[in-house]
Design a protein around this motif. Structure first.
Motif, PDB file in Angstrom:
ATOM      1  N   TYR A   1       0.259  -0.939  -0.083  1.00 42.04           N
ATOM      2  CA  TYR A   1       0.809   0.047  -0.113  1.00 42.04           C
ATOM      3  C   TYR A   1       0.804   1.292  -0.176  1.00 42.04           C
ATOM      4  N   LEU A   2       2.155   0.777   0.669  1.00 44.94           N
ATOM      5  CA  LEU A   2       3.103   2.737   0.775  1.00 44.94           C
ATOM      6  C   LEU A   2       3.409   2.557  -0.864  1.00 44.94           C
ATOM      7  N   ILE A   3       4.201   1.644  -0.649  1.00 49.02           N
ATOM      8  CA  ILE A   3       4.296   1.592  -1.926  1.00 49.02           C
ATOM      9  C   ILE A   3       3.464   2.069  -3.487  1.00 49.02           C
ATOM     10  N   ASP A   4       2.497   1.766  -3.268  1.00 52.35           N
ATOM     11  CA  ASP A   4       1.403   2.096  -4.671  1.00 52.35           C
ATOM     12  C   ASP A   4       0.797   3.207  -4.070  1.00 52.35           C
ATOM     13  N   CYS A   5       1.276   4.037  -2.834  1.00 51.92           N
ATOM     14  CA  CYS A   5       1.288   5.578  -3.000  1.00 51.92           C
ATOM     15  C   CYS A   5       2.358   6.176  -3.164  1.00 51.92           C
ATOM     16  N   GLY A   6       3.844   5.870  -3.688  1.00 53.49           N
ATOM     17  CA  GLY A   6       4.660   6.436  -4.188  1.00 53.49           C
ATOM     18  C   GLY A   6       6.074   6.276  -3.671  1.00 53.49           C
TER      19      GLY A   6
ATOM     20  N   ARG B   1       9.502   4.759  -2.008  1.00 53.74           N
ATOM     21  CA  ARG B   1      10.291   4.638  -2.786  1.00 53.74           C
ATOM     22  C   ARG B   1      11.136   3.695  -1.168  1.00 53.74           C
ATOM     23  N   ARG B   2      11.387   4.256  -0.441  1.00 55.59           N
ATOM     24  CA  ARG B   2      12.664   4.081   0.579  1.00 55.59           C
ATOM     25  C   ARG B   2      11.579   4.236   2.146  1.00 55.59           C
TER      26      ARG B   2
ATOM     27  N   ALA C   1       8.810   7.217   4.268  1.00 55.50           N
ATOM     28  CA  ALA C   1       7.805   5.881   4.779  1.00 55.50           C
ATOM     29  C   ALA C   1       7.884   5.271   6.037  1.00 55.50           C
ATOM     30  N   VAL C   2       7.226   5.180   7.602  1.00 53.22           N
ATOM     31  CA  VAL C   2       8.109   3.906   7.944  1.00 53.22           C
ATOM     32  C   VAL C   2       6.993   3.126   8.393  1.00 53.22           C
TER      33      VAL C   2
ATOM     34  N   VAL D   1      16.700  -3.540  -0.217  1.00 56.12           N
ATOM     35  CA  VAL D   1      15.958  -3.373   0.896  1.00 56.12           C
ATOM     36  C   VAL D   1      17.119  -3.299   1.398  1.00 56.12           C
ATOM     37  N   HIS D   2      17.399  -1.849   1.943  1.00 57.99           N
ATOM     38  CA  HIS D   2      18.555  -1.487   3.014  1.00 57.99           C
ATOM     39  C   HIS D   2      18.193  -1.555   4.401  1.00 57.99           C
ATOM     40  N   GLU D   3      19.401  -2.492   4.746  1.00 59.19           N
ATOM     41  CA  GLU D   3      19.477  -3.552   6.585  1.00 59.19           C
ATOM     42  C   GLU D   3      19.140  -1.712   7.119  1.00 59.19           C
TER      43      GLU D   3
END
Lengths: 339, 339
Positions: A169-174, A176-177, A239-240, A208-210
């Motif tokens: 959902y967050l990705i769909d919002c746009g 990326r990080r 986003a978190v 995926v940034h660890e």
DNA sequence: ACTGTCCCTGTAATCGATTACATCTACGAA
DNA sequence: TTCGTAGATGTAATCGATTACAGGGACAGT
């Protein structure tokens, strides 16, 4: 203390008859029943449940092993347990492990000692194999967590899918990080949520940034600290996603303290949908888990096992639901025409 | 199930000896002890606590009767109970009454039935007299509430004084019209808080407007609703004092929804100091109660009673503390030069 | 009249650990 | 040598309710 034999003497019957009156099993004439009830009344007799439990070798008690009763998620689950247990004449023994594996193991002993007839294990720290070994013969139900291919009954949501959907959902919002505020890494249900988060990123070709995965311990304070660590990084996420609402609320706090606005500067997504999530500003987008039902179903299954009934299904997955409220939105760059 | 007699047979001793080894009481030679321990190990013997409890007529279990486990205040108290109980080898049976007097009475029966050795009663619904009657002979400690002149031990803060001080603080800030969001009127501890509120107003020659006292049920939602009712009045107060932090958070929510600013347009004071109160915006001014200590002390007293030790004091008042954070300030009229 | 079945009730064993009491040994003091 | 005592262990009663089993009465069917 008045005992059954006193009642029997007073009513001029045998203890067997008194027992039959009390248990409502077997034949007793109306007349005798009344004599007995009268004697019970006069003497103020209360059956000694300890003796009864011993003789029947059943304590009519179940043990709920939970990591932390002050965690509102577990409180709700326990509330569900308690309700159904009471309805079916069982008591709930509370075992708060304080997240200690050692305490968890100790508590399990109680079932072998017959103090409890069965166990609800919420978020196990002990390993898969250990549970299975303990579970052989002992009534046990694992709540809130799913163990793949385990022979022990479990009730949970699908944490992997739920976390994946939330991240998607967050990705769909746009976004990326996207950072992830995790619970303790050694908890299965938490690992499942991390896995879902990773899957969503990978599926969308995102790295995926660890460093963006920060460990907390479910408390608001730990969420606040995890968020602070994230905010100290060079390149901020937009986003978190927190593995619990409490940690998300902590993150909110940290963001406000740093003067960042939610969701304008940062979207925040929680998990669990505790009542608090509707009270904070902005209201928290989150993944709703059926908390009471989780508890209710878990104990129903457990009591069925205890009472020798067959279970229809041993691995039950309840459905979750994405609840979108005010804490998530497209990132500002998107507003401003970014890519 | 392997029983003690099996162990005895295997070790070529009597059950009395096995029992002595296990209980570490009485004389047993080193040699015999080892034989017994070995037999226990080989057979995988676990003592049957039901039998032991029955024989010793003590369940080593205490019952915690609380109105609602999902209330974070009580969760903390229970956490304190659980911790000390575990330390002293007792178990905690959880009784969530859901605020029902009926359930509360039923649960008390468990002690007479020897299922529990004693009771912690958090915020009683049953009357003073009823508790005293039940308490005769039964180990019982009332937690969180103070009953004047009762013979039953109690552990609590002084709710009257605490509420009076909190109200006085608001008055000292310059507030003249102060609303009160109350818990259920039939709860003693809540009535004490109302009394403190009234005392402070009266002491300062302020009129008590009954309409400004709105009843909630401790939940955030009820606090929100109570606040909405207050905001629907002709003449608004400049401050609200809620009998619990959760209700105060609900009030905050309602105020924000109506576009009022805290503390500029309205000061908000809570009660309890749950961890949430530091997370909301603005942070909540509140009355701090020592929640864990309340639980810990209550169960210590109870266990002492159970174990026949004398109590130094039977009515313990722990200290509260006013915690001033961002949700309270002088009313705007005061800023603007009002008297 | 006989048999079978349903009611009703009592006797006594039973659950498993604890413990009061008895017994026996070894050793030191008198 | 005798007595007292500490040490070690066993025997058996006990906690209070449940329940397997037995027995007796009433009554219906044959």
């Amino acid at each position: 203390m008045v005992k059954m034999s006193d009642v029997a003497k007073r009513a001029n019957v045998s203890t067997a008859t008194v027992s039959r009156v009390l248990s409502k099993e077997g034949y007793v004439s109306e007349e005798t029943r009344n004599k007995v009830l009268e004697a019970i009344d006069i003497l103020g007799y209360t059956p000694n449940r300890l003796a009864s439990n011993f003789r029947k070798s059943s304590s009519h008690t179940v043990l709920a092993i939970i990591p932390d009763i002050t965690n509102p998620f577990f409180s709700e689950v326990v509330k569900g347990l308690e309700k159904v247990a009471a309805e079916r004449g069982y008591h709930v023994l509370l075992g708060d492990t304080g997240n200690s594996l050692h305490v968890e193991r100790d508590l399990m002993e109680l079932v072998r000692e017959q103090v409890a007839d069965g166990v609800i294990l919420a978020t196990a720290r002990v390993t898969n194999e250990e549970i299975e070994k303990l579970g052989r013969g002992l009534p046990i139900v694992v709540a809130c967590e799913y163990f793949d291919g385990i022979s022990i009954p479990t009730v949970s949501i699908d944490n992997v899918v739920a976390a994946r959907e939330a991240t998607q959902y967050l990705i769909d919002c746009g976004h990326r990080r996207i950072a992830f505020i995790s619970g303790r890494f050694n908890i299965v249900l938490n690992r499942d949520r991390i896995r879902g988060y990773r899957q969503a990123l990978e599926y969308n070709g995102l790295h995926v940034h660890e460093g963006l995965i920060q460990e907390g311990d479910w408390t608001m304070e730990s969420g606040m600290n995890a968020m602070s660590r994230i905010l100290a990084m060079d390149q901020l996420p937009t986003a978190v996603f927190a593995a619990s609402d409490e940690m998300a609320v902590g993150a909110l706090k940290s963001l406000k303290a740093k003067g960042l606005r939610v969701p304008d500067d940062m979207s925040v997504m929680g998990f669990d949908d505790i009542s608090l999530s509707e009270m904070v500003e902005p209201e928290l987008s989150t993944v709703q888990q059926p908390k009471r039902e989780l508890g209710e179903l878990a104990i129903r299954m457990l009591l069925n096992i205890i009472e020798g009934k067959k279970l229809e299904r041993t691995q039950v997955i309840l459905s979750h639901r994405l609840v979108i409220r005010g804490s998530t939105a497209p990132p500002r760059s998107a507003h401003e025409g970014g890519r």
